[in-house]
Design a protein around this motif. Sequence first.
Motif, PDB file in Angstrom:
ATOM      1  N   ALA A  23       0.804  -1.224   0.000  1.00 25.62           N
ATOM      2  CA  ALA A  23       0.000   0.000   0.000  1.00 25.62           C
ATOM      3  C   ALA A  23       0.835   1.270   0.000  1.00 25.62           C
ATOM      4  N   GLY A  24       1.988   1.250   0.679  1.00 28.62           N
ATOM      5  CA  GLY A  24       2.813   2.455   0.759  1.00 28.62           C
ATOM      6  C   GLY A  24       3.716   2.674  -0.432  1.00 28.62           C
ATOM      7  N   GLY A  25       3.802   1.723  -1.335  1.00 31.34           N
ATOM      8  CA  GLY A  25       4.628   1.897  -2.524  1.00 31.34           C
ATOM      9  C   GLY A  25       5.637   0.790  -2.749  1.00 31.34           C
ATOM     10  N   TRP A  26       5.788  -0.125  -1.777  1.00 32.85           N
ATOM     11  CA  TRP A  26       6.769  -1.205  -1.960  1.00 32.85           C
ATOM     12  C   TRP A  26       6.375  -2.075  -3.149  1.00 32.85           C
ATOM     13  N   GLY A  27       7.383  -2.510  -3.901  1.00 36.98           N
ATOM     14  CA  GLY A  27       7.141  -3.435  -5.000  1.00 36.98           C
ATOM     15  C   GLY A  27       6.476  -2.827  -6.217  1.00 36.98           C
ATOM     16  N   GLY A  28       6.259  -1.518  -6.192  1.00 34.29           N
ATOM     17  CA  GLY A  28       5.555  -0.858  -7.288  1.00 34.29           C
ATOM     18  C   GLY A  28       4.203  -0.322  -6.893  1.00 34.29           C
ATOM     19  N   GLY A  29       3.869  -0.488  -5.604  1.00 40.02           N
ATOM     20  CA  GLY A  29       2.622   0.076  -5.116  1.00 40.02           C
ATOM     21  C   GLY A  29       1.479  -0.916  -5.118  1.00 40.02           C
ATOM     22  N   PRO A  30       0.287  -0.467  -4.714  1.00 40.90           N
ATOM     23  CA  PRO A  30      -0.860  -1.363  -4.533  1.00 40.90           C
ATOM     24  C   PRO A  30      -1.189  -2.222  -5.750  1.00 40.90           C
ATOM     25  N   ALA A  31      -0.980  -1.689  -6.938  1.00 43.22           N
ATOM     26  CA  ALA A  31      -1.332  -2.440  -8.146  1.00 43.22           C
ATOM     27  C   ALA A  31      -0.393  -3.619  -8.379  1.00 43.22           C
ATOM     28  N   VAL A  48      26.108   4.993   2.065  1.00 46.75           N
ATOM     29  CA  VAL A  48      25.009   4.044   1.921  1.00 46.75           C
ATOM     30  C   VAL A  48      23.729   4.842   1.706  1.00 46.75           C
ATOM     31  N   LYS A  49      23.057   4.530   0.629  1.00 45.43           N
ATOM     32  CA  LYS A  49      21.814   5.213   0.257  1.00 45.43           C
ATOM     33  C   LYS A  49      20.625   4.412   0.747  1.00 45.43           C
ATOM     34  N   LEU A  50      19.588   5.128   1.174  1.00 44.43           N
ATOM     35  CA  LEU A  50      18.283   4.539   1.460  1.00 44.43           C
ATOM     36  C   LEU A  50      17.254   5.407   0.758  1.00 44.43           C
ATOM     37  N   GLN A  51      16.183   4.820   0.281  1.00 46.89           N
ATOM     38  CA  GLN A  51      15.214   5.613  -0.445  1.00 46.89           C
ATOM     39  C   GLN A  51      13.826   4.989  -0.345  1.00 46.89           C
ATOM     40  N   ALA A  52      12.838   5.779  -0.723  1.00 49.22           N
ATOM     41  CA  ALA A  52      11.451   5.316  -0.683  1.00 49.22           C
ATOM     42  C   ALA A  52      10.625   6.129  -1.664  1.00 49.22           C
ATOM     43  N   ASP A  53       9.526   5.541  -2.094  1.00 47.18           N
ATOM     44  CA  ASP A  53       8.537   6.286  -2.867  1.00 47.18           C
ATOM     45  C   ASP A  53       8.166   7.532  -2.066  1.00 47.18           C
ATOM     46  N   VAL A  54       8.108   8.662  -2.727  1.00 45.57           N
ATOM     47  CA  VAL A  54       7.826   9.917  -2.034  1.00 45.57           C
ATOM     48  C   VAL A  54       6.488   9.861  -1.295  1.00 45.57           C
ATOM     49  N   LEU A  55       5.576   9.005  -1.746  1.00 44.27           N
ATOM     50  CA  LEU A  55       4.265   8.888  -1.101  1.00 44.27           C
ATOM     51  C   LEU A  55       4.285   7.982   0.130  1.00 44.27           C
ATOM     52  N   ASN A  56       5.377   7.270   0.343  1.00 41.93           N
ATOM     53  CA  ASN A  56       5.437   6.292   1.427  1.00 41.93           C
ATOM     54  C   ASN A  56       5.925   6.961   2.719  1.00 41.93           C
ATOM     55  N   GLU A  57       5.012   7.625   3.390  1.00 36.81           N
ATOM     56  CA  GLU A  57       5.373   8.389   4.584  1.00 36.81           C
ATOM     57  C   GLU A  57       5.899   7.499   5.706  1.00 36.81           C
ATOM     58  N   ARG A  58       5.358   6.284   5.833  1.00 37.49           N
ATOM     59  CA  ARG A  58       5.800   5.394   6.905  1.00 37.49           C
ATOM     60  C   ARG A  58       7.267   5.006   6.716  1.00 37.49           C
ATOM     61  N   SER A  59       7.637   4.621   5.497  1.00 36.02           N
ATOM     62  CA  SER A  59       9.027   4.246   5.231  1.00 36.02           C
ATOM     63  C   SER A  59       9.954   5.448   5.327  1.00 36.02           C
ATOM     64  N   ARG A  60       9.505   6.600   4.859  1.00 37.35           N
ATOM     65  CA  ARG A  60      10.351   7.794   4.934  1.00 37.35           C
ATOM     66  C   ARG A  60      10.625   8.178   6.383  1.00 37.35           C
ATOM     67  N   ALA A  61       9.618   8.069   7.232  1.00 40.79           N
ATOM     68  CA  ALA A  61       9.822   8.366   8.658  1.00 40.79           C
ATOM     69  C   ALA A  61      10.779   7.361   9.290  1.00 40.79           C
ATOM     70  N   VAL A  63      14.513  14.808  -3.694  1.00 41.18           N
ATOM     71  CA  VAL A  63      13.557  13.968  -4.412  1.00 41.18           C
ATOM     72  C   VAL A  63      13.961  13.898  -5.876  1.00 41.18           C
ATOM     73  N   LEU A  64      14.112  12.676  -6.369  1.00 35.08           N
ATOM     74  CA  LEU A  64      14.338  12.448  -7.790  1.00 35.08           C
ATOM     75  C   LEU A  64      12.979  12.234  -8.449  1.00 35.08           C
ATOM     76  N   ARG A  65      12.698  12.999  -9.466  1.00 36.65           N
ATOM     77  CA  ARG A  65      11.373  12.971 -10.075  1.00 36.65           C
ATOM     78  C   ARG A  65      11.285  11.918 -11.182  1.00 36.65           C
ATOM     79  N   HIS A  66      10.148  11.239 -11.214  1.00 33.98           N
ATOM     80  CA  HIS A  66       9.850  10.263 -12.269  1.00 33.98           C
ATOM     81  C   HIS A  66      10.989   9.284 -12.482  1.00 33.98           C
ATOM     82  N   THR A  67      11.359   8.580 -11.416  1.00 31.82           N
ATOM     83  CA  THR A  67      12.470   7.642 -11.509  1.00 31.82           C
ATOM     84  C   THR A  67      12.072   6.313 -12.119  1.00 31.82           C
TER      85      THR A  67
END
Length: 203
Positions: free
Chosen positions: A42-50, A137-150, A162-166
């Motif tokens: 739901a938060g964006g992992w794996g490509g998101g809910p779809a 060491v880099k860590l990153q998350a979908d910009v919409l994934n507030e739980r992972s970003r926190a 934020v890198l746009r349209h990655t």
Amino acid sequence: MTAAVRLSPDAVLEGATVRLRALTRDDLPDLFDAIGHPEVFAGGWGGGPAAYRDTYEEWHAFILRYLAWKTGNVTAVLLRDGDRLVGTTTLGDFDLANGSAHIGWTAYAPEVWGTRVNAETKRLLLGAAFDNGFERVKLQADVLNERSRAAILRLGARFEGVLRHTQPRADGSWRDTAVYSILREEWPAVRDALDERLAAASA
């Protein structure tokens, strides 16, 4: 020191709560039980809910494509109490010339969200990366994934931007990616803060 990709396939990293070892194909039924849930995507992992697949066969095909099996250290996260698999994470995207790596592809069973599992897992993997000579060491998350970003910020990583349209999400929309990092010079302070946090969580 020259950075090394090395986390031996036989290596085991031990914490007080978790044990990390290489994820194998034999682990996939247990991994499906742990993370094959809509809320994980739901938060964006794996490509998101779809990207969510509700049958093991479809999920199995997805996970074989999604994880960095050939280029990263794909890791199983197990609880030491009972040796039960509760998630996966990967140290990958190696740029040895510049001493850079990425910890990502991380997903856990919802039941361990908010526990010490993520902090201890990242403490062990970050320690392995810096002990092997990496500079960043880099860590990153979908910009919409507030739980992972926190969660990334709580580890002590610094926000870079934020890198746009990655990459496209599974629903066809474009993902923007929030990027964070920890540098070698920052690691001692980050490590000590994580150790204090983990000690307080077990007190």
